[in-house]
Design an enzyme around this catalytic site. Structure first.
Site, short mmCIF file in Angstrom:
data_model
loop_
_atom_site.label_atom_id
_atom_site.label_comp_id
_atom_site.label_asym_id
_atom_site.label_seq_id
_atom_site.Cartn_x
_atom_site.Cartn_y
_atom_site.Cartn_z
N GLU A 58 -6.22 -17.41 -3.32
CA GLU A 58 -6.55 -16.84 -5.11
C GLU A 58 -6.00 -17.44 -5.62
OE1 GLU A 58 -5.50 -12.42 -6.64
OE2 GLU A 58 -3.22 -13.28 -5.69
N TRP A 80 -9.59 -8.69 -2.69
CA TRP A 80 -10.09 -8.28 -4.00
C TRP A 80 -11.59 -7.81 -4.03
CZ3 TRP A 80 -9.27 -8.16 -8.70
CH2 TRP A 80 -7.77 -8.69 -9.75
N TYR A 123 -8.36 -12.51 -14.62
CA TYR A 123 -7.69 -13.99 -14.54
C TYR A 123 -8.30 -15.07 -14.91
CZ TYR A 123 -4.35 -10.22 -12.55
OH TYR A 123 -4.12 -8.78 -12.51
N CYS A 170 -3.13 -6.69 -13.97
CA CYS A 170 -1.63 -6.58 -14.12
C CYS A 170 -0.28 -7.39 -13.68
CB CYS A 170 -1.71 -5.95 -12.57
SG CYS A 170 -2.28 -4.58 -12.23
N ARG A 191 2.24 -5.91 -15.68
CA ARG A 191 2.46 -4.00 -16.42
C ARG A 191 2.57 -3.35 -14.65
NH1 ARG A 191 -1.73 -2.05 -15.82
NH2 ARG A 191 -3.57 -3.25 -14.53
N ASP A 194 2.68 -3.00 -7.79
CA ASP A 194 2.52 -2.16 -6.31
C ASP A 194 3.32 -2.92 -4.96
OD1 ASP A 194 1.86 -1.82 -3.64
OD2 ASP A 194 -0.26 -2.00 -3.23
#
Length: 289
Positions: A58, A80, A123, A170, A191, A194
């Site tokens: 990732e 994803w 991203y 996130c 922000r 999980d």
């Protein structure tokens, strides 16, 4: 990784039940911070197995500016998959395919992957091309030439493109710092987090990024600081969290970088070796989309 377990306890003890867009309520707190010394050990959870190859893939995907899940799917990284599948289900092309069938098509059909595997300008796009600016390379250059700058920042939150993203970032902004002993640290502002499924990946991913950039700039990894906005445990993860809290952490692994490329986008998974990682059994949970 006592800090991580303490964080889970803090959420359970102080969080409020909150509804959200996924339809699965969370127990949430707002504002929290953890600090991880990464100078000697790599912060990969030992109280459950973290599939670190997916973490590495990732991060390489981010670094290369990629926004299509095909690279991830081809390398058995499935973190994803749900987001483009949910978009695909709303398209005229959807013919009742299951998630597994969707992923098989991504893997085997280049044109299908090109059409339905893209997540929008997430991203990697923002890191490498934020309105024409390669933020990541600019920061690496600044670390080499002006290491004590207070502007060593990469931002993934682009208000002009957020609405085009399958999932807005996130982990939104990160800043590097070089100390007088040539130690490289990174602070991430996240922000939304999980705590059970996502945060262990985030800790490992950004620590790995510090290791990679430190290697390229002749610095030493020092610290990863993780700052949160909305930090939460999903209601369908509570039993898994309690199981994890019943386990005792063991010694963290180390990481070795075996090759340092000229360009950060040229790193590959074989350049990283995780040493002495002996985690306890995985604890599975469903992602909230």
């Amino acid at each position: 990784m006592k800090q991580y377990l303490d964080m889970l306890k803090h959420i359970l003890d102080n969080g409020q039940q909150t509804s959200n867009r996924t339809g699965i309520d969370t127990i949430s707190v707002f504002g929290y911070q953890n600090r991880y010394d990464i100078s000697e050990y790599f912060p990969l959870l030992t109280t459950k197995k973290v599939f670190y190859k997916s973490v590495i893939h990732e991060l390489l995907w981010f670094i290369r500016g990629d926004t299509n899940i095909k690279y991830l799917v081809d390398n058995n990284c499935n973190i994803w998959n749900e987001w483009p599948y949910e978009i695909f289900k709303k398209s005229p092309s959807f013919k009742g395919e299951t998630l597994n069938e969707f992923i098989k098509k991504i893997k085997t059909d280049q044109e299908f992957a090109k059409q339905h595997g893209n997540l929008g300008p997430v991203y990697g796009k923002q890191w490498r091309n934020f309105l024409g600016i390669d933020q990541l390379q600019k920061v690496i250059d600044q670390i080499k030439t002006n290491p004590h700058s207070r502007r060593l920042i990469v931002c993934a939150w682009n208000p002009t493109e957020v609405d085009k993203m399958a999932l807005p970032p996130c982990h939104t902004l990160f800043q590097f710092h070089v100390d007088k002993d040539r130690g490289l640290s990174c602070e991430l502002y996240q922000r939304s987090a999980d705590a059970f499924l996502g945060v262990p990946f985030n800790i490992a991913s950004y620590s790995l990024l510090v290791y990679a950039i430190a290697a390229m700039t002749n610095l030493k990894p020092k610290e990863f600081i993780h700052t949160f906005g909305d930090l939460h445990i999903y209601g369908n993860h509570l039993s898994q969290v309690k199981e994890q809290l019943s386990r005792t952490p063991t010694q963290l692994p180390k990481i070795k970088i075996k090759r340092i490329p000229q360009n950060i986008a040229e790193f590959n998974i074989d350049d990283f070796e995780i040493i002495d990682y002996h985690p306890q059994n995985p604890i599975k949970a469903e992602v909230a989309v």
